[in-house]
Enzyme design. Structure first.
Site, short mmCIF file in Angstrom:
data_model
loop_
_atom_site.label_atom_id
_atom_site.label_comp_id
_atom_site.label_asym_id
_atom_site.label_seq_id
_atom_site.Cartn_x
_atom_site.Cartn_y
_atom_site.Cartn_z
N MET A 55 0.83 -1.17 0.00
CA MET A 55 0.00 0.00 0.00
C MET A 55 0.87 1.22 0.00
O MET A 55 1.74 1.31 0.84
CB MET A 55 -0.91 -0.10 1.19
CG MET A 55 -1.55 1.12 1.86
SD MET A 55 -0.79 2.61 1.65
CE MET A 55 -1.45 3.79 2.55
N PRO A 56 0.70 2.14 -0.82
CA PRO A 56 -0.04 2.10 -2.07
C PRO A 56 0.83 1.73 -3.25
O PRO A 56 2.06 1.77 -3.17
CB PRO A 56 -0.54 3.53 -2.21
CG PRO A 56 0.57 4.35 -1.64
CD PRO A 56 1.10 3.51 -0.50
#
Length: 72
Positions: free
Chosen positions: A1-2
């Site tokens: 993430m991300p």
């Protein structure tokens, strides 16, 4: 993430590295997540192909979801 996907007119390898570094810094500053959690891909798209391959297929259908819309 991300994971961030960037499509751009062709740019140099140095520009890709610099862009990646700046985006990673912004993600870390904003999310508080460590660098190890971030991944970024950069794909060159020829200017002549942009409207058909990127705008029409990816940008236009998602206009309501864009936080930054193009001005063209």
């Amino acid at each position: 993430m991300p994971h961030v996907t960037i499509k751009t007119y062709p740019i140099s390898e140095e520009e890709k590295v610099n862009l990646t570094q700046e985006i990673v810094k912004a993600i870390i500053r904003t999310t508080g997540k460590p660098e190890e959690f971030v991944s970024i891909s950069i794909t060159d798209v020829q200017e002549s192909d942009w409207m058909e391959t990127v705008y029409d297929k990816e940008i236009k259908p998602e206009l309501d979801n864009l936080y930054k819309k193009p001005g063209y």
